[in-house]
Design a protein around this motif. Structure first.
Motif, PDB file in Angstrom:
ATOM      1  N   LYS A 173       0.835  -1.193   0.000  1.00 40.23           N
ATOM      2  CA  LYS A 173       0.000   0.000   0.000  1.00 40.23           C
ATOM      3  C   LYS A 173       0.871   1.244   0.000  1.00 40.23           C
ATOM      4  CE  LYS A 173      -4.318   1.613   2.063  1.00 40.23           C
ATOM      5  NZ  LYS A 173      -5.310   1.379   3.145  1.00 40.23           N
ATOM      6  N   TYR A 177      -1.070   0.740  -4.459  1.00 39.18           N
ATOM      7  CA  TYR A 177      -2.460   1.214  -4.318  1.00 39.18           C
ATOM      8  C   TYR A 177      -2.550   2.140  -3.109  1.00 39.18           C
ATOM      9  CZ  TYR A 177      -2.660  -2.501  -0.803  1.00 39.18           C
ATOM     10  OH  TYR A 177      -2.408  -3.301   0.276  1.00 39.18           O
ATOM     11  N   GLU A 185      -7.448   2.923  -4.812  1.00 42.80           N
ATOM     12  CA  GLU A 185      -7.076   3.271  -6.185  1.00 42.80           C
ATOM     13  C   GLU A 185      -5.695   2.699  -6.502  1.00 42.80           C
ATOM     14  OE1 GLU A 185      -5.767   7.227  -8.719  1.00 42.80           O
ATOM     15  OE2 GLU A 185      -7.242   7.450  -7.110  1.00 42.80           O
ATOM     16  N   GLY A 186      -5.589   2.007  -7.627  1.00 44.70           N
ATOM     17  CA  GLY A 186      -4.309   1.463  -8.048  1.00 44.70           C
ATOM     18  C   GLY A 186      -3.359   2.560  -8.489  1.00 44.70           C
ATOM     19  N   TRP A 238      -3.960  -3.078  -8.515  1.00 42.78           N
ATOM     20  CA  TRP A 238      -2.740  -2.269  -8.590  1.00 42.78           C
ATOM     21  C   TRP A 238      -2.865  -1.126  -9.608  1.00 42.78           C
ATOM     22  CZ3 TRP A 238       0.564  -7.285  -9.353  1.00 42.78           C
ATOM     23  CH2 TRP A 238       0.634  -7.981  -8.132  1.00 42.78           C
TER      24      TRP A 238
END
Length: 282
Positions: A173, A177, A185-186, A238
């Motif tokens: 993370k 993302y 949100e990727g 991703w």
């Protein structure tokens, strides 16, 4: 006392025979191949390519040029000798011939640690804290790459542990993302994800959905559609695009007198699939 000793020796002898017999069935004790072509693949489920027929490839590494870049993430302990390695090296040479730059991350050779430890869990899951030192260079390669190709042999119908661990630790993370007011949100937009997996199912096909050979095509498409769902979801998570996957379920037997020819055919099929998946859809 003599009778008891004799009985005990008889029992031990029987147990010893049973153990060796079980080894012979399970291949726990592997006999040596008698010729180069009758390799270990003829005895176990391993897919080993004779040394004289192996394909070699040298990665270019990534530079600051505008050339497209392909990152191969390889999770195979027998990369140098396996049929999976043959496919990977053939793909590497394919992209190099197209003028692409190639970087190969041989996870076993790198001794990559796939374990998401308690100390690194919150970094991977929530992006907290500094990036672990062993992950920093991997994220740099991913950032530079236009395509990331995951390569592993099929052992349990999923990425093996070292490859899955790479996904969990590297695609963390705040790198792959992030949170937004509208949800996750990727962050790897514009990149493509692909998979090369050597399988050993029923000899159903080579490629992806629709690439069956007329043998159990419904079963083949069922399997590959399931993979597509997972691949689409992973890539989308991703922010990347799932380019597809090449699954080889038509491995030539090492005892085949036409083994060399069969390998050449396999390489040509792989090249055709890569051309279709990466270039014909542009």
């Amino acid at each position: 006392m003599v009778k008891s000793t004799t009985l005990l020796l008889s029992i031990l002898s029987a147990i010893s025979f049973s153990v060796h017999a079980a080894d012979a069935v399970s291949s726990a004790s592997i006999p040596k191949p008698t010729t180069e072509n009758k390799s270990i693949d003829a005895i176990t489920s391993a897919t080993i390519v004779p040394e004289s027929l192996r394909v070699t490839a040298i990665s270019t590494g990534f530079t600051d040029s505008k050339a497209k870049k392909v990152l191969f993430v390889v999770g195979d302990p027998r990369f140098e000798s396996s049929l999976e390695g043959f496919l990977v090296n053939s793909a590497i040479n394919f992209f190099k011939q197209k003028g692409y730059e190639v970087e190969v991350r041989d996870l076993y050779k790198l001794k990559f640690n796939p374990v998401l430890s308690p100390e690194t869990f919150y970094h991977a899951k929530d992006g907290f804290g500094p990036t672990p030192q062993d992950i920093v260079p991997e994220q740099k390669f991913v950032s530079q790459a236009d395509y990331i190709i995951f390569c592993y042999p099929n052992w349990h119908d999923s990425p093996n542990a070292i490859t899955k661990g790479y996904m969990e630790r590297v695609f963390s993370k705040q790198f792959a993302y992030k949170d937004t007011p509208k949800g996750l949100e990727g962050m790897l937009k514009g990149k493509g994800i692909y998979t090369i997996m050597n399988a050993g199912w029923l000899g159903g096909g080579q490629g992806t959905v629709g690439d069956g050979i007329g043998k159990l095509d419904k079963v083949w498409d069922k399997y590959l559609n399931a993979y597509k769902v997972v691949d689409d979801d992973t890539a989308g998570f991703w922010g990347a695009t799932n380019i597809g996957r090449f699954v080889n379920d038509q491995s030539p037997k090492n005892t085949d007198p036409e083994y060399k020819k069969q390998l050449e055919i396999l390489a040509k099929v792989l090249e055709a699939r890569l051309n279709r998946d990466f270039f014909n859809n542009k």
